[in-house]
Design a protein around this motif. Structure first.
Motif, PDB file in Angstrom:
ATOM      1  N   MET A 141      43.502  25.578  39.628  1.00  0.00           N
ATOM      2  CA  MET A 141      43.580  26.986  40.002  1.00  0.00           C
ATOM      3  C   MET A 141      42.385  27.457  40.822  1.00  0.00           C
ATOM      4  O   MET A 141      42.521  28.314  41.698  1.00  0.00           O
ATOM      5  CB  MET A 141      43.697  27.852  38.739  1.00  0.00           C
ATOM      6  N   MET A 142      41.209  26.897  40.576  1.00  0.00           N
ATOM      7  CA  MET A 142      39.995  27.459  41.154  1.00  0.00           C
ATOM      8  C   MET A 142      39.941  27.399  42.681  1.00  0.00           C
ATOM      9  O   MET A 142      39.466  28.352  43.311  1.00  0.00           O
ATOM     10  CB  MET A 142      38.770  26.798  40.521  1.00  0.00           C
ATOM     11  N   PRO A 143      40.413  26.327  43.337  1.00  0.00           N
ATOM     12  CA  PRO A 143      40.424  26.379  44.810  1.00  0.00           C
ATOM     13  C   PRO A 143      41.264  27.532  45.361  1.00  0.00           C
ATOM     14  O   PRO A 143      40.892  28.147  46.370  1.00  0.00           O
ATOM     15  CB  PRO A 143      41.015  25.016  45.207  1.00  0.00           C
ATOM     16  N   PHE A 144      42.383  27.841  44.715  1.00  0.00           N
ATOM     17  CA  PHE A 144      43.195  28.986  45.137  1.00  0.00           C
ATOM     18  C   PHE A 144      42.396  30.276  44.987  1.00  0.00           C
ATOM     19  O   PHE A 144      42.456  31.155  45.856  1.00  0.00           O
ATOM     20  CB  PHE A 144      44.469  29.075  44.293  1.00  0.00           C
ATOM     21  N   MET A 145      41.659  30.402  43.886  1.00  0.00           N
ATOM     22  CA  MET A 145      40.909  31.619  43.618  1.00  0.00           C
ATOM     23  C   MET A 145      39.710  31.748  44.564  1.00  0.00           C
ATOM     24  O   MET A 145      39.335  32.852  44.947  1.00  0.00           O
ATOM     25  CB  MET A 145      40.451  31.626  42.158  1.00  0.00           C
ATOM     26  N   VAL A 146      39.108  30.617  44.917  1.00  0.00           N
ATOM     27  CA  VAL A 146      38.015  30.651  45.897  1.00  0.00           C
ATOM     28  C   VAL A 146      38.541  31.058  47.268  1.00  0.00           C
ATOM     29  O   VAL A 146      37.899  31.830  47.999  1.00  0.00           O
ATOM     30  CB  VAL A 146      37.323  29.280  45.966  1.00  0.00           C
ATOM     31  N   LYS A 147      39.711  30.567  47.620  1.00  0.00           N
ATOM     32  CA  LYS A 147      40.286  30.835  48.932  1.00  0.00           C
ATOM     33  C   LYS A 147      40.808  32.264  49.053  1.00  0.00           C
ATOM     34  O   LYS A 147      40.519  32.967  50.027  1.00  0.00           O
ATOM     35  CB  LYS A 147      41.418  29.842  49.199  1.00  0.00           C
ATOM     36  N   PHE A 148      41.581  32.715  48.056  1.00  0.00           N
ATOM     37  CA  PHE A 148      42.305  33.973  48.186  1.00  0.00           C
ATOM     38  C   PHE A 148      41.750  35.092  47.309  1.00  0.00           C
ATOM     39  O   PHE A 148      42.258  36.219  47.373  1.00  0.00           O
ATOM     40  CB  PHE A 148      43.781  33.762  47.833  1.00  0.00           C
ATOM     41  N   GLY A 149      40.761  34.790  46.478  1.00  0.00           N
ATOM     42  CA  GLY A 149      40.269  35.803  45.551  1.00  0.00           C
ATOM     43  C   GLY A 149      40.963  35.691  44.207  1.00  0.00           C
ATOM     44  O   GLY A 149      41.931  34.937  44.042  1.00  0.00           O
ATOM     45  N   ASN A 150      40.486  36.474  43.239  1.00  0.00           N
ATOM     46  CA  ASN A 150      40.965  36.340  41.868  1.00  0.00           C
ATOM     47  C   ASN A 150      42.443  36.690  41.733  1.00  0.00           C
ATOM     48  O   ASN A 150      43.234  35.921  41.191  1.00  0.00           O
ATOM     49  CB  ASN A 150      40.122  37.226  40.951  1.00  0.00           C
ATOM     50  N   THR A 151      42.839  37.847  42.240  1.00  0.00           N
ATOM     51  CA  THR A 151      44.209  38.329  42.036  1.00  0.00           C
ATOM     52  C   THR A 151      45.230  37.484  42.781  1.00  0.00           C
ATOM     53  O   THR A 151      46.181  36.949  42.194  1.00  0.00           O
ATOM     54  CB  THR A 151      44.329  39.798  42.477  1.00  0.00           C
ATOM     55  N   LYS A 152      45.042  37.336  44.095  1.00  0.00           N
ATOM     56  CA  LYS A 152      45.992  36.546  44.880  1.00  0.00           C
ATOM     57  C   LYS A 152      45.941  35.073  44.492  1.00  0.00           C
ATOM     58  O   LYS A 152      46.974  34.396  44.466  1.00  0.00           O
ATOM     59  CB  LYS A 152      45.688  36.701  46.366  1.00  0.00           C
ATOM     60  N   GLY A 153      44.748  34.573  44.193  1.00  0.00           N
ATOM     61  CA  GLY A 153      44.617  33.173  43.834  1.00  0.00           C
ATOM     62  C   GLY A 153      45.402  32.812  42.593  1.00  0.00           C
ATOM     63  O   GLY A 153      46.062  31.775  42.533  1.00  0.00           O
ATOM     64  N   VAL A 154      45.328  33.673  41.579  1.00  0.00           N
ATOM     65  CA  VAL A 154      46.087  33.431  40.349  1.00  0.00           C
ATOM     66  C   VAL A 154      47.586  33.453  40.637  1.00  0.00           C
ATOM     67  O   VAL A 154      48.343  32.627  40.118  1.00  0.00           O
ATOM     68  CB  VAL A 154      45.719  34.478  39.277  1.00  0.00           C
ATOM     69  N   ARG A 155      48.014  34.382  41.479  1.00  0.00           N
ATOM     70  CA  ARG A 155      49.439  34.482  41.796  1.00  0.00           C
ATOM     71  C   ARG A 155      49.925  33.231  42.527  1.00  0.00           C
ATOM     72  O   ARG A 155      50.977  32.671  42.187  1.00  0.00           O
ATOM     73  CB  ARG A 155      49.690  35.725  42.644  1.00  0.00           C
ATOM     74  N   TYR A 156      49.177  32.781  43.522  1.00  0.00           N
ATOM     75  CA  TYR A 156      49.578  31.585  44.262  1.00  0.00           C
ATOM     76  C   TYR A 156      49.520  30.340  43.380  1.00  0.00           C
ATOM     77  O   TYR A 156      50.393  29.464  43.467  1.00  0.00           O
ATOM     78  CB  TYR A 156      48.680  31.398  45.487  1.00  0.00           C
TER      79      TYR A 156
END
Length: 223
Positions: A141-156
């Motif tokens: 999950m963390m690369p998504f959160m680094v890329k898109f931020g906390n909210t969008k990263g969790v969703r993606y």
């Protein structure tokens, strides 16, 4: 990276009293209600995700991510410190769960005649294996959160996990024989220590790979 770790642990310390109190109460309640400390491994799994979401969420508070990137800290150290702080906190949670479980077991075994005792080594193995599994999920999950931020990263990340789960269900249902599943279950029962070691090794490799990917993403990120 030392300065980054100090910054991360300063944030964690601000949450420390409430997290520690909740952790202790939940551990004791589980031992009391279930009359065994065997399920304390479930408590350990909470904290990698709690710390990850809390730290990632803090980045979006008052522009902290942009301000921190302007400090004399390399972007590699920022990401490495984030991953290291989550890992260290998870190890602390394992040690605390095993200690509280063993203490509760010694106390409650004299209160309940049917209290099921668990060997400290078995409790530690269960906590380590459960935490390793959750750290592997956090690593995804963390690369998504680094890329898109906390909210969008969790969703993606949630969408990616749902797709992976559906693919696994199709593969298991179509291509894996039930007898093979039964044989795998019997092997797991007979080789628990090897399974825990393999799970830890795989989670460590995945966590390191995730850290490397997040570093590359963060170095190219426009803040």
């Amino acid at each position: 990276m030392k300065a980054m770790l100090q910054s991360e642990f300063a944030i964690i310390r601000s949450m420390g009293p409430s997290l520690a109190a909740t952790f202790a109460v939940v551990c004791v309640f589980i031992c009391w209600a279930m009359k065994t400390p065997a399920m304390l491994c479930a408590v350990c799994t909470m904290y990698p995700m709690i710390i990850t979401f809390s730290l990632m969420g803090y980045d979006t508070t008052n522009g902290w991510e942009r301000y921190r990137a302007a400090l004399p800290l390399s972007r590699r150290d920022i990401i490495a410190g984030r991953y290291a702080s989550v890992l260290v906190t998870s190890v602390v949670a394992i040690v605390a769960a095993v200690a509280l479980g063993f203490a509760s077991q010694m106390l409650l075994a004299h209160v309940f005649d049917d209290f099921e005792q668990v060997a400290p080594a078995e409790l530690a193995s269960a906590c380590v294996a459960s935490t390793a599994l959750v750290l592997a999920i956090a690593a995804c999950m963390m690369p998504f959160m680094v890329k898109f931020g906390n909210t969008k990263g969790v969703r993606y990340a949630a969408c990616a996990f749902m797709l992976a789960f559906c693919l696994d269900a199709v593969i298991i249902g179509q291509f894996i024989d039930p007898s093979a599943m039964l044989a795998a279950t019997e092997w797991i029962d007979s080789h628990g220590a090897l399974l825990v070691g393999g799970l830890c090794a795989a989670a460590t490799a995945l966590y390191a790979a995730s850290c490397a990917i997040s570093m590359r993403i963060f170095q190219k990120k426009d803040l």
